[in-house]
Motif scaffolding. Sequence first.
Motif, mmCIF file in Angstrom:
data_model
loop_
_atom_site.group_PDB
_atom_site.id
_atom_site.type_symbol
_atom_site.label_atom_id
_atom_site.label_comp_id
_atom_site.label_asym_id
_atom_site.label_seq_id
_atom_site.Cartn_x
_atom_site.Cartn_y
_atom_site.Cartn_z
ATOM 1 N N UNK A 97 0.820 -1.357 -0.080
ATOM 2 C CA UNK A 97 0.167 0.093 -0.176
ATOM 3 C C UNK A 97 0.743 1.306 -0.058
ATOM 4 N N UNK A 98 0.723 1.912 -1.175
ATOM 5 C CA UNK A 98 1.512 3.373 -1.131
ATOM 6 C C UNK A 98 0.280 4.530 -0.956
ATOM 7 N N UNK A 99 0.569 5.345 0.017
ATOM 8 C CA UNK A 99 -0.182 6.483 0.172
ATOM 9 C C UNK A 99 0.527 7.670 0.086
ATOM 10 N N UNK A 100 0.221 8.681 -0.734
ATOM 11 C CA UNK A 100 1.063 9.991 -0.755
ATOM 12 C C UNK A 100 0.224 10.965 0.206
ATOM 13 N N UNK A 101 1.228 11.636 0.945
ATOM 14 C CA UNK A 101 0.671 12.494 1.801
ATOM 15 C C UNK A 101 1.487 13.913 1.536
ATOM 16 N N UNK A 102 0.318 15.063 1.456
ATOM 17 C CA UNK A 102 0.970 16.529 1.522
ATOM 18 C C UNK A 102 0.508 17.016 2.847
ATOM 19 N N UNK A 103 1.520 17.307 3.531
ATOM 20 C CA UNK A 103 1.359 17.718 5.088
ATOM 21 C C UNK A 103 1.698 19.184 5.168
ATOM 22 N N UNK A 104 0.910 20.071 5.707
ATOM 23 C CA UNK A 104 1.170 21.578 5.588
ATOM 24 C C UNK A 104 0.798 22.014 6.983
ATOM 25 N N UNK A 105 1.792 22.938 7.444
ATOM 26 C CA UNK A 105 1.616 23.638 8.604
ATOM 27 C C UNK A 105 2.503 25.010 8.478
ATOM 28 N N UNK A 118 1.650 32.604 2.575
ATOM 29 C CA UNK A 118 0.215 31.881 2.475
ATOM 30 C C UNK A 118 0.200 31.732 1.045
ATOM 31 N N UNK A 119 -0.310 30.537 0.692
ATOM 32 C CA UNK A 119 -0.734 30.098 -0.623
ATOM 33 C C UNK A 119 -2.095 29.609 -0.657
ATOM 34 N N UNK A 120 -2.610 29.521 -2.128
ATOM 35 C CA UNK A 120 -3.927 28.910 -2.016
ATOM 36 C C UNK A 120 -3.791 27.414 -2.386
ATOM 37 N N UNK A 121 -4.670 26.698 -1.636
ATOM 38 C CA UNK A 121 -4.678 25.226 -1.928
ATOM 39 C C UNK A 121 -4.594 24.722 -3.542
ATOM 40 N N UNK A 168 -0.970 24.528 -4.511
ATOM 41 C CA UNK A 168 -0.281 23.261 -3.610
ATOM 42 C C UNK A 168 -0.705 22.192 -4.672
ATOM 43 N N UNK A 169 -1.923 21.694 -5.107
ATOM 44 C CA UNK A 169 -2.256 20.924 -5.877
ATOM 45 C C UNK A 169 -1.837 20.858 -7.171
ATOM 46 N N UNK A 170 -1.423 22.061 -7.640
ATOM 47 C CA UNK A 170 -0.796 22.105 -8.891
ATOM 48 C C UNK A 170 0.498 21.669 -9.051
ATOM 49 N N UNK A 171 1.248 22.230 -7.908
ATOM 50 C CA UNK A 171 2.793 21.921 -7.603
ATOM 51 C C UNK A 171 2.863 20.478 -7.667
ATOM 52 N N UNK A 172 1.976 19.792 -7.031
ATOM 53 C CA UNK A 172 2.366 18.405 -6.624
ATOM 54 C C UNK A 172 1.645 17.519 -7.736
ATOM 55 N N UNK A 173 1.025 18.040 -8.737
ATOM 56 C CA UNK A 173 0.729 17.662 -9.788
ATOM 57 C C UNK A 173 -0.457 16.644 -9.778
ATOM 58 N N UNK A 174 -1.399 16.658 -8.740
ATOM 59 C CA UNK A 174 -2.535 15.840 -8.160
ATOM 60 C C UNK A 174 -3.343 15.830 -9.400
ATOM 61 N N UNK A 175 -3.979 14.494 -9.539
ATOM 62 C CA UNK A 175 -5.184 14.250 -10.551
ATOM 63 C C UNK A 175 -6.249 13.812 -9.599
#
Length: 280
Positions: A120-128, A196-199, A202-209
């Motif tokens: 099982x491979x889970x990609x995580x984007x963790x932001x703080x 501060x960034x818009x979500x 971040x999604x585009x940076x990580x190329x999430x589908x």
Amino acid sequence: MKNKKYISETKLILVKTILFLGQKTFIGRGQIRKKMVDFINYFIGYGNMQTSRFICKVNNVPFHFYNDRYTGIKFYFGKNENKEIEFIKKNSPNNSVFIDIGSNMGLYTQNIAYLNDKYRKIKIISIDANPINILRLNKNLKLLKKKIPNIFSMIKVKNYALGNRNTKLNFDFSRGLANGYISKKIKKKDNITVTCKKLINVVKEEKLNSISNLKIDIEGYEDKVLIPFFKSCNKKLYPKNIILEHSSKNLWEKDLIKFIYSIGYKKVFINDANLILSLK
């Protein structure tokens, strides 16, 4: 109370025993837990924000233990948000994606990352937004490297705030590292300037589908993150499940829950702190 960096072996054993019993018995709840927290802080003294006192397990997952004046150590009794975490675990199949917004030291990120194995491979984007939390989160994730050698290729840790625009903001953590918030009042102590960034960026940076699960807990700023995101993204990027902290909804400028229902989500579970939603 003086800061103490080192703990004697006897004191270490006693504190670990208290934490273990707190996870397994009634002493990990309510007023008894509060008394145990006060006792631990008195018994070993406060540490500093950047130094781990020791390593312990919280519900079988390893974490560094910190107990400075900004850290609420009730977390280590293993009762926090277990139902929410188990929900994400059950909905994290192979090749799923989890976004943890307001990750703190990694209660959610560490638990979900621990699921990774050869099956099982889970990609995580963790932001703080707080660099101290990011430091702690990275140290906690390193505890998993033996189990998951390539962990930092799968978990991306990002140190900035999220909001409705790309800018610089004032971040106040005077209420604790787990309760930092964006503030218009600028003080000298317990305040830092954060990016501060818009979500959607971040999604585009990580190329999430796609996004399997999203958890957000940012002290009343949730509406400024999610509403612009949903209005700007393709529906295929709507998270399948959302864990939304609603205890600070009095700070929202718009009714986020009503908005989320209007775009197709339904309630799965609600308590005093969090609302779990799934896309119909």
